[in-house]
Design a protein around this motif. Structure first.
Motif, mmCIF file in Angstrom:
data_model
loop_
_atom_site.group_PDB
_atom_site.id
_atom_site.type_symbol
_atom_site.label_atom_id
_atom_site.label_comp_id
_atom_site.label_asym_id
_atom_site.label_seq_id
_atom_site.Cartn_x
_atom_site.Cartn_y
_atom_site.Cartn_z
ATOM 1 N N ALA A 76 50.223 40.065 37.327
ATOM 2 C CA ALA A 76 48.959 39.512 36.858
ATOM 3 C C ALA A 76 48.715 39.895 35.406
ATOM 4 O O ALA A 76 49.259 40.877 34.908
ATOM 5 N N HIS A 77 47.877 39.113 34.751
ATOM 6 C CA HIS A 77 47.459 39.497 33.402
ATOM 7 C C HIS A 77 46.696 40.816 33.510
ATOM 8 O O HIS A 77 46.949 41.730 32.749
ATOM 9 N N GLY A 78 45.786 40.903 34.476
ATOM 10 C CA GLY A 78 45.159 42.152 34.897
ATOM 11 C C GLY A 78 44.692 43.100 33.827
ATOM 12 O O GLY A 78 45.236 44.178 33.691
ATOM 13 N N THR A 79 43.666 42.730 33.105
ATOM 14 C CA THR A 79 43.162 43.610 32.047
ATOM 15 C C THR A 79 42.226 44.694 32.553
ATOM 16 O O THR A 79 41.832 45.562 31.793
ATOM 17 N N GLY A 80 41.853 44.628 33.822
ATOM 18 C CA GLY A 80 40.968 45.642 34.372
ATOM 19 C C GLY A 80 39.501 45.391 34.072
ATOM 20 O O GLY A 80 38.703 46.318 34.098
ATOM 21 N N THR A 81 39.136 44.142 33.808
ATOM 22 C CA THR A 81 37.744 43.833 33.495
ATOM 23 C C THR A 81 36.981 43.410 34.751
ATOM 24 O O THR A 81 37.557 42.858 35.678
ATOM 25 N N LYS A 82 35.686 43.659 34.756
ATOM 26 C CA LYS A 82 34.856 43.356 35.926
ATOM 27 C C LYS A 82 34.783 41.862 36.214
ATOM 28 O O LYS A 82 34.659 41.464 37.370
ATOM 29 N N LEU A 83 34.831 41.030 35.205
ATOM 30 C CA LEU A 83 34.692 39.593 35.394
ATOM 31 C C LEU A 83 36.041 38.868 35.372
ATOM 32 O O LEU A 83 36.311 38.033 36.223
ATOM 33 N N SER A 181 50.168 35.344 31.944
ATOM 34 C CA SER A 181 49.712 35.930 30.690
ATOM 35 C C SER A 181 48.680 34.991 30.091
ATOM 36 O O SER A 181 48.912 33.780 30.013
ATOM 37 N N PHE A 182 47.564 35.555 29.690
ATOM 38 C CA PHE A 182 46.462 34.760 29.160
ATOM 39 C C PHE A 182 46.122 35.244 27.761
ATOM 40 O O PHE A 182 45.861 36.432 27.555
ATOM 41 N N HIS A 190 52.135 30.763 32.815
ATOM 42 C CA HIS A 190 52.686 31.325 34.052
ATOM 43 C C HIS A 190 54.162 30.945 34.117
ATOM 44 O O HIS A 190 54.521 29.801 33.848
ATOM 45 N N VAL A 191 54.996 31.916 34.457
ATOM 46 C CA VAL A 191 56.441 31.716 34.574
ATOM 47 C C VAL A 191 56.865 32.100 35.979
ATOM 48 O O VAL A 191 56.411 33.104 36.514
ATOM 49 N N VAL A 192 57.751 31.294 36.567
ATOM 50 C CA VAL A 192 58.287 31.552 37.906
ATOM 51 C C VAL A 192 59.720 32.053 37.738
ATOM 52 O O VAL A 192 60.541 31.387 37.106
ATOM 53 N N LEU A 193 60.004 33.229 38.288
ATOM 54 C CA LEU A 193 61.312 33.847 38.159
ATOM 55 C C LEU A 193 61.967 34.060 39.519
ATOM 56 O O LEU A 193 61.284 34.246 40.520
ATOM 57 N N ALA A 194 63.286 34.072 39.520
ATOM 58 C CA ALA A 194 64.072 34.409 40.710
ATOM 59 C C ALA A 194 65.147 35.377 40.305
ATOM 60 O O ALA A 194 65.530 35.443 39.137
#
Length: 194
Positions: A76-83, A181-182, A190-194
């Motif tokens: 996830a991009h996951g910045t740790g923000t509440k919103l 990634s935003f 968004h990238v799909v990997l295998a």
């Protein structure tokens, strides 16, 4: 006293698979598909557009020819923000739940919990993390994750935060992952990997 300096350089080199194999390169991951879009109208830079995030995920999995329900890990991009994090998890849950067997979850994490936010380099750091995870068939933990965001209903959605080092789920089945990634200006990728 002994002075030892170590400089590590990590790069991501993209090549056609046939060329990489012909040249004897070690292949860590294969890009199956990707998509990029723009957030469009939103309530500001800290309030991303959930419909745009869903759309970029749908496009990436369609181009990859992969059912999102087969993916076992999403970086996830996951910045740790509440919103921002609840919006991202809502979009991920909506798409990653499609075709997923009942009771099966998709692990999520973010390299930012390990190394911080690299701003413009955040996306490539996530891609490198997932390529290494696929190559080693292990998913690393999200360090420093202790208390889930109260606005993310993890007990109701198909996503779970990867808290410990674990083997890639699914045994010998092809390992599939996504990387989000935003950008600060509203670009979604968004990238799909295998």
């Amino acid at each position: 006293a002994l002075d030892v300096s170590i400089q590590a350089q990590i790069i991501a080199l993209l090549k056609r698979l046939s060329r990489a194999e012909a040249e004897g390169d070690r292949v860590y991951a294969v890009v199956l598909g990707s998509a990029v879009n723009q957030d469009g109208a939103s309530n500001g830079i800290t309030a991303p557009n959930p419909l745009a995030q869903e759309a970029v995920l749908e496009a990436a999995y369609r181009r990859a020819g992969v059912s999102p329900g087969r993916v076992r890990y999403v970086e996830a991009h996951g910045t740790g923000t509440k919103l921002g994090d609840p919006i991202e998890m809502k979009a991920l849950a909506a798409v990653m739940g499609r075709g997923r067997p009942p009771g099966e979850t998709c692990a999520v994490g973010s390299v930012k919990t390990n190394i911080g936010h690299l701003e413009a380099g955040a996306g490539i750091a996530g891609l490198i993390k997932v390529a290494l995870s696929l190559a080693h068939r292990q998913i690393p933990p999200s360090l420093h994750f202790e208390t889930p965001n109260p606005y993310i209903p993890f007990d109701e959605i198909c996503l779970r935060v990867q808290r410990t080092l674990g083997d890639w789920p699914g045994g010998d089945a092809p390992a599939l992952a996504g990387v989000s990634s935003f950008g600060f200006g509203g670009t979604n990728a968004h990238v799909v990997l295998a």
